[in-house]
Write an enzyme that holds these catalytic residues in place. Structure first.
Site, short mmCIF file in Angstrom:
data_model
loop_
_atom_site.label_atom_id
_atom_site.label_comp_id
_atom_site.label_asym_id
_atom_site.label_seq_id
_atom_site.Cartn_x
_atom_site.Cartn_y
_atom_site.Cartn_z
N ILE A 175 35.01 42.82 45.05
CA ILE A 175 34.21 41.80 45.75
C ILE A 175 33.93 40.66 44.78
CG2 ILE A 175 32.09 41.35 47.05
CD1 ILE A 175 32.03 44.29 47.83
N GLY A 176 34.62 39.54 44.99
CA GLY A 176 34.41 38.35 44.16
C GLY A 176 33.50 37.37 44.86
N LEU B 54 36.34 35.83 47.69
CA LEU B 54 37.02 36.79 48.55
C LEU B 54 36.65 38.22 48.19
CD1 LEU B 54 40.68 35.31 48.52
CD2 LEU B 54 39.04 35.20 50.40
N SER B 55 36.52 39.04 49.24
CA SER B 55 36.36 40.48 49.03
C SER B 55 37.72 41.11 49.30
CB SER B 55 35.31 41.05 49.97
OG SER B 55 34.06 40.46 49.69
N LYS B 56 38.36 41.55 48.23
CA LYS B 56 39.70 42.12 48.36
C LYS B 56 39.60 43.63 48.53
CE LYS B 56 39.60 39.61 45.12
NZ LYS B 56 38.57 38.56 44.78
N TYR C 23 28.87 41.69 24.74
CA TYR C 23 27.64 41.01 25.12
C TYR C 23 26.42 41.63 24.45
CZ TYR C 23 28.76 37.54 28.77
OH TYR C 23 29.17 36.43 29.43
N ASP D 57 33.63 42.42 37.02
CA ASP D 57 35.08 42.17 37.22
C ASP D 57 35.73 41.86 35.87
OD1 ASP D 57 33.71 39.69 37.07
OD2 ASP D 57 34.97 38.72 38.58
N THR E 32 45.13 10.19 45.33
CA THR E 32 43.93 10.97 44.97
C THR E 32 44.22 12.46 44.92
OG1 THR E 32 42.62 9.27 46.07
CG2 THR E 32 41.49 11.33 45.54
N1 LIG Z 1 44.64 32.42 50.51
C1 LIG Z 1 43.64 32.07 49.72
N2 LIG Z 1 42.40 32.04 50.21
C2 LIG Z 1 41.37 31.67 49.41
N3 LIG Z 1 41.48 31.34 48.14
C3 LIG Z 1 42.70 31.34 47.60
C4 LIG Z 1 43.84 31.70 48.35
N4 LIG Z 1 44.91 31.63 47.53
C5 LIG Z 1 44.46 31.23 46.32
N5 LIG Z 1 43.14 31.02 46.37
C6 LIG Z 1 42.36 30.60 45.22
O1 LIG Z 1 41.86 31.78 44.66
C7 LIG Z 1 40.47 31.70 44.42
C8 LIG Z 1 39.88 33.01 44.79
O2 LIG Z 1 40.47 33.95 43.94
P1 LIG Z 1 39.83 35.34 43.73
O3 LIG Z 1 40.45 35.88 42.49
O4 LIG Z 1 39.92 36.17 44.95
O5 LIG Z 1 38.32 34.89 43.47
P2 LIG Z 1 36.99 35.70 43.47
O6 LIG Z 1 37.31 37.00 42.77
O7 LIG Z 1 36.08 34.81 42.70
O8 LIG Z 1 36.56 35.89 44.89
C9 LIG Z 1 39.95 30.58 45.28
O9 LIG Z 1 38.88 29.96 44.62
C10 LIG Z 1 41.17 29.67 45.43
O10 LIG Z 1 41.20 28.70 44.39
C1 LIG Z 2 31.80 34.83 35.89
C2 LIG Z 2 31.85 35.39 37.30
C3 LIG Z 2 31.02 34.52 38.22
C4 LIG Z 2 33.32 35.40 37.76
O1 LIG Z 2 33.36 35.84 39.09
P1 LIG Z 2 34.57 35.53 40.11
O2 LIG Z 2 35.11 34.20 39.79
O3 LIG Z 2 35.62 36.58 39.81
O4 LIG Z 2 34.03 35.66 41.48
C5 LIG Z 2 31.37 36.87 37.32
O5 LIG Z 2 32.10 37.62 36.43
C6 LIG Z 2 29.89 36.97 37.04
O6 LIG Z 2 29.07 36.80 37.89
N1 LIG Z 2 29.54 37.26 35.77
C7 LIG Z 2 28.18 37.39 35.31
C8 LIG Z 2 27.94 36.45 34.18
C9 LIG Z 2 28.73 36.79 32.94
O7 LIG Z 2 29.81 37.42 32.99
O8 LIG Z 2 28.26 36.40 31.85
K LIG Z 3 37.10 35.29 37.96
#
Ligand SMILES: Nc1ncnc2c1ncn2[C@@H]1O[C@H](COP(=O)(O)OP(=O)(O)O)[C@@H](O)[C@H]1O
Ligand SMILES: CC(C)(COP(=O)(O)O)[C@@H](O)C(=O)NCCC(=O)O
Ligand SMILES: [K+]
Length: 279
Positions: A7-8, A11-13, A92, A101, A177
């Site tokens: 769960i990011g 996106l929640s994969k 840390y 993650d 742009t």
């Molecule tokens: N199909 C997609 N849907 C949404 N985001 C995508 C897609 N393909 C690539 N991305 C990119 O990937 C990022 C999300 O990646 P992800 O690793 O799943 O992020 P998180 O772990 O933070 O949720 C988005 O911010 C976007 O830039």
């Molecule tokens: C830095 C992050 C926001 C990255 O998250 P993501 O982009 O994978 O959704 C995540 O790892 C987080 O919330 N970290 C806590 C702060 C830290 O790692 O210092």
């Molecule tokens: K990340």
């Protein structure tokens, strides 16, 4: 079946892994802000024996998800950042504060490659280092491509970088742009990764294998100048290493792991840094 959840912030994969064969049966993703509810794109929980979760979303999202899953699934494992795990010591000062993650990526990378640099190109781009021997140094956090683009508010948010673009095209000055923004954020991300990788290898006196994951890993990979490997399932790899459930996992085999990239010689990394200083 095992249900793995990553769960990011965007996106929640999820993916379903066969407990007996260790094969991945299906996978998908839902927007993190949407409620996590079986149906639609979510797998049928009837077939799930165990769930493993890495979540950096708000606490309430994790609490609700775990609550829902615990009612239907026997075993729910939630990953946490700890001060030490699987031979790695967390860099840390307050280990629990390291995004889980990132911790999963570091553990997976170390399991596969020993010391390494793990880069996660998601909502944020995170760059973490672990030395041979297992000392995690900490890392770097910068906005991801999408966040950078949205923060500019130039109406270009819906025009993503084509991951099949050639790096040469992306390096060129933009002629409108959309191009100027896309090429700018691409350069910001890849310059940071190239420079940080070289600086830390130089400081520590070791050339480390470089591993990339996350939604924008393919795009960022286009601009990385040193040997590296993509590992889309790297966070899941950390879950597998922390909570091994299948025979293959117990034998240390992480699914989807790439061949470990051989880093270039430290002298070359140093020569590249010295050259960029002269410009
Ligand atoms: N199909 C997609 N849907 C949404 N985001 C995508 C897609 N393909 C690539 N991305 C990119 O990937 C990022 C999300 O990646 P992800 O690793 O799943 O992020 P998180 O772990 O933070 O949720 C988005 O911010 C976007 O830039
Ligand atoms: C830095 C992050 C926001 C990255 O998250 P993501 O982009 O994978 O959704 C995540 O790892 C987080 O919330 N970290 C806590 C702060 C830290 O790692 O210092
Ligand atoms: K990340």
């Amino acid at each position: 079946m095992i249900l793995d959840l990553d769960i990011g912030n965007t996106l929640s994969k999820w993916r379903l892994k066969d407990t007996a064969s260790s094969e991945i049966r299906s996978r998908g993703a839902v927007w993190t802000r949407e409620e996590w509810r079986p149906g639609a794109d979510i797998p049928d929980l009837d077939v799930v024996e165990a769930v493993r979760i890495s979540s950096v979303a708000r606490q309430t999202v994790l609490r609700e998800t775990v609550g829902l899953l615990r009612r239907q699934v026997g075993a729910v494992y939630v990953a946490r950042s700890t001060s030490e795990a699987l031979g790695v010591t967390n860099g840390y000062g307050n280990p629990g504060r390291l995004g889980v993650d990132r911790w999963m990526g570091v553990l997976a990378g170390y399991h596969l490659a020993g010391g390494c640099c793990s880069v996660d190109c998601g909502s944020a781009i995170t760059i973490d280092f672990v030395l041979p021997g297992g000392r995690h140094l900490g890392g770097y956090i910068l906005p991801g491509l999408r966040l950078m683009k949205e923060s500019l508010q130039l109406g270009t948010r819906n025009v993503a970088i084509d991951p099949d673009s050639e790096a040469d095209e992306l390096l060129a000055p933009g002629k409108n742009t959309v191009e100027a923004v896309n090429h700018g954020i691409f350069m910001a991300a890849v310059s940071a990764v190239n420079r940080i990788y070289s600086e830390v290898c130089d400081r520590e006196g070791v050339a480390l294998p470089l591993l990339l994951t996350g939604g924008d890993a393919r795009v960022v990979s286009r601009g990385i100048r040193v040997p590296h490997a993509l590992w889309p399932d790297m966070v899941y790899g950390g879950l597998e290493a922390c909570f091994p459930l299948t025979a293959a996992e117990r034998a240390g085999k992480l699914s989807g792991a790439p061949r470990v990239p051989s880093p270039v010689a430290l002298e070359k990394i140093r020569a590249g840094l010295a050259f960029s200083m002269l410009l």
